[in-house]
Design a protein around this motif. Sequence first.
Motif, PDB file in Angstrom:
ATOM      1  N   VAL A  35       0.805  -1.319  -0.112  1.00 23.06           N
ATOM      2  CA  VAL A  35      -0.018  -0.178  -0.160  1.00 23.06           C
ATOM      3  C   VAL A  35       0.746   1.021  -0.010  1.00 23.06           C
ATOM      4  O   VAL A  35       0.580   2.214  -0.746  1.00 23.06           O
ATOM      5  CB  VAL A  35      -0.956  -0.020   0.984  1.00 23.06           C
ATOM      6  N   PRO A  36       1.887   1.409   0.721  1.00 20.89           N
ATOM      7  CA  PRO A  36       2.716   2.574   0.451  1.00 20.89           C
ATOM      8  C   PRO A  36       3.422   2.980  -0.664  1.00 20.89           C
ATOM      9  O   PRO A  36       3.497   3.905  -1.165  1.00 20.89           O
ATOM     10  CB  PRO A  36       3.743   2.368   1.794  1.00 20.89           C
ATOM     11  N   LEU A  37       3.875   1.633  -1.242  1.00 16.39           N
ATOM     12  CA  LEU A  37       4.402   1.883  -2.605  1.00 16.39           C
ATOM     13  C   LEU A  37       3.444   2.391  -3.679  1.00 16.39           C
ATOM     14  O   LEU A  37       3.717   3.197  -4.448  1.00 16.39           O
ATOM     15  CB  LEU A  37       4.967   0.388  -2.977  1.00 16.39           C
ATOM     16  N   LEU A  38       2.187   1.775  -3.454  1.00 13.39           N
ATOM     17  CA  LEU A  38       1.096   2.208  -4.495  1.00 13.39           C
ATOM     18  C   LEU A  38       0.736   3.789  -4.258  1.00 13.39           C
ATOM     19  O   LEU A  38       0.474   4.496  -5.125  1.00 13.39           O
ATOM     20  CB  LEU A  38      -0.273   1.391  -4.189  1.00 13.39           C
ATOM     21  N   ILE A  39       0.808   4.252  -2.866  1.00 15.95           N
ATOM     22  CA  ILE A  39       0.503   5.497  -2.839  1.00 15.95           C
ATOM     23  C   ILE A  39       1.695   6.398  -3.224  1.00 15.95           C
ATOM     24  O   ILE A  39       1.560   7.441  -3.734  1.00 15.95           O
ATOM     25  CB  ILE A  39       0.471   5.871  -1.099  1.00 15.95           C
ATOM     26  N   ILE A  40       2.737   5.862  -2.868  1.00 15.26           N
ATOM     27  CA  ILE A  40       4.145   6.728  -3.650  1.00 15.26           C
ATOM     28  C   ILE A  40       3.920   6.762  -5.040  1.00 15.26           C
ATOM     29  O   ILE A  40       4.163   7.820  -5.548  1.00 15.26           O
ATOM     30  CB  ILE A  40       5.342   6.244  -3.008  1.00 15.26           C
ATOM     31  N   PHE A  41       4.058   5.608  -5.846  1.00 15.48           N
ATOM     32  CA  PHE A  41       3.819   5.636  -7.171  1.00 15.48           C
ATOM     33  C   PHE A  41       2.670   6.263  -7.703  1.00 15.48           C
ATOM     34  O   PHE A  41       2.495   7.090  -8.766  1.00 15.48           O
ATOM     35  CB  PHE A  41       3.901   4.339  -7.697  1.00 15.48           C
ATOM     36  N   GLY A  42       1.455   6.162  -6.985  1.00 17.21           N
ATOM     37  CA  GLY A  42       0.379   6.968  -7.478  1.00 17.21           C
ATOM     38  C   GLY A  42       0.368   8.421  -7.489  1.00 17.21           C
ATOM     39  O   GLY A  42       0.011   9.202  -8.250  1.00 17.21           O
ATOM     40  N   ILE A  43       1.066   9.109  -6.502  1.00 13.96           N
ATOM     41  CA  ILE A  43       0.902  10.473  -6.423  1.00 13.96           C
ATOM     42  C   ILE A  43       2.091  10.755  -7.245  1.00 13.96           C
ATOM     43  O   ILE A  43       2.091  11.777  -7.959  1.00 13.96           O
ATOM     44  CB  ILE A  43       1.503  10.811  -4.802  1.00 13.96           C
ATOM     45  N   ASP A  73      -7.392  12.263  -7.663  1.00 15.31           N
ATOM     46  CA  ASP A  73      -6.797  11.122  -7.115  1.00 15.31           C
ATOM     47  C   ASP A  73      -5.711  11.211  -6.068  1.00 15.31           C
ATOM     48  O   ASP A  73      -5.477  10.328  -5.334  1.00 15.31           O
ATOM     49  CB  ASP A  73      -6.244  10.210  -8.200  1.00 15.31           C
ATOM     50  N   ILE A  74      -4.977  12.322  -6.365  1.00 11.04           N
ATOM     51  CA  ILE A  74      -3.858  12.528  -5.265  1.00 11.04           C
ATOM     52  C   ILE A  74      -4.500  12.960  -4.051  1.00 11.04           C
ATOM     53  O   ILE A  74      -3.968  12.435  -2.992  1.00 11.04           O
ATOM     54  CB  ILE A  74      -3.340  13.950  -5.792  1.00 11.04           C
ATOM     55  N   PHE A  75      -5.569  13.628  -3.924  1.00 12.71           N
ATOM     56  CA  PHE A  75      -6.212  13.950  -2.576  1.00 12.71           C
ATOM     57  C   PHE A  75      -6.693  12.647  -1.964  1.00 12.71           C
ATOM     58  O   PHE A  75      -6.569  12.335  -0.920  1.00 12.71           O
ATOM     59  CB  PHE A  75      -7.432  14.777  -2.474  1.00 12.71           C
ATOM     60  N   PHE A  76      -7.267  11.609  -2.692  1.00 10.55           N
ATOM     61  CA  PHE A  76      -7.650  10.289  -2.243  1.00 10.55           C
ATOM     62  C   PHE A  76      -6.414   9.560  -1.602  1.00 10.55           C
ATOM     63  O   PHE A  76      -6.306   8.958  -0.571  1.00 10.55           O
ATOM     64  CB  PHE A  76      -8.136   9.482  -3.336  1.00 10.55           C
ATOM     65  N   LEU A  77      -5.297   9.601  -2.309  1.00  6.57           N
ATOM     66  CA  LEU A  77      -4.136   8.908  -1.710  1.00  6.57           C
ATOM     67  C   LEU A  77      -3.462   9.556  -0.727  1.00  6.57           C
ATOM     68  O   LEU A  77      -3.223   9.060   0.244  1.00  6.57           O
ATOM     69  CB  LEU A  77      -3.054   8.831  -3.258  1.00  6.57           C
ATOM     70  N   LEU A  78      -3.669  10.743  -0.512  1.00  9.24           N
ATOM     71  CA  LEU A  78      -3.002  11.469   0.580  1.00  9.24           C
ATOM     72  C   LEU A  78      -4.072  11.214   1.760  1.00  9.24           C
ATOM     73  O   LEU A  78      -3.522  11.146   3.096  1.00  9.24           O
ATOM     74  CB  LEU A  78      -2.961  12.867   0.533  1.00  9.24           C
ATOM     75  N   PHE A  79      -5.192  11.002   1.344  1.00  2.93           N
ATOM     76  CA  PHE A  79      -6.077  10.758   2.701  1.00  2.93           C
ATOM     77  C   PHE A  79      -6.029   9.038   2.858  1.00  2.93           C
ATOM     78  O   PHE A  79      -6.496   8.583   4.189  1.00  2.93           O
ATOM     79  CB  PHE A  79      -7.679  10.870   2.347  1.00  2.93           C
ATOM     80  N   MET A  80      -5.577   8.439   2.295  1.00  2.00           N
ATOM     81  CA  MET A  80      -5.239   7.151   2.633  1.00  2.00           C
ATOM     82  C   MET A  80      -3.982   6.832   3.511  1.00  2.00           C
ATOM     83  O   MET A  80      -3.745   5.949   4.126  1.00  2.00           O
ATOM     84  CB  MET A  80      -4.901   6.208   1.190  1.00  2.00           C
ATOM     85  N   ILE A  81      -2.927   7.839   3.665  1.00  2.00           N
ATOM     86  CA  ILE A  81      -1.828   7.600   4.204  1.00  2.00           C
ATOM     87  C   ILE A  81      -2.196   7.492   5.800  1.00  2.00           C
ATOM     88  O   ILE A  81      -1.563   6.447   6.255  1.00  2.00           O
ATOM     89  CB  ILE A  81      -1.036   8.915   4.079  1.00  2.00           C
ATOM     90  N   PRO A  82      -2.934   8.183   6.422  1.00  2.00           N
ATOM     91  CA  PRO A  82      -3.223   7.695   7.914  1.00  2.00           C
ATOM     92  C   PRO A  82      -3.811   6.437   8.038  1.00  2.00           C
ATOM     93  O   PRO A  82      -3.870   5.787   9.188  1.00  2.00           O
ATOM     94  CB  PRO A  82      -4.307   8.827   8.223  1.00  2.00           C
TER      95      PRO A  82
END
Length: 84
Positions: A35-43, A73-82
Amino acid sequence: MNSTMNSTADGYCLSEEMMKLSHHTFESLVIGKIVPLLIIFGISGNVVNLSVLLDGNMRTRSNTLLANLAVTDIFFLLFMIPHW
């Protein structure tokens, strides 16, 4: 205590160990590593996408729509971090 409820020491239906999200090794691998890799590559991919779509020569209605989708999509990924 009510007879229809599962009886534990605290009176809860589930124990603390049963309520943990990443109880199994596969779930902890997915949540902890993938999940962290998906968040980093997505952003990073959406930032590159925005830099191309918001260029002066690329301004069309469809590219503006795609740029707005990338921002969302960036906002969604940022909200997934917590949650990871």
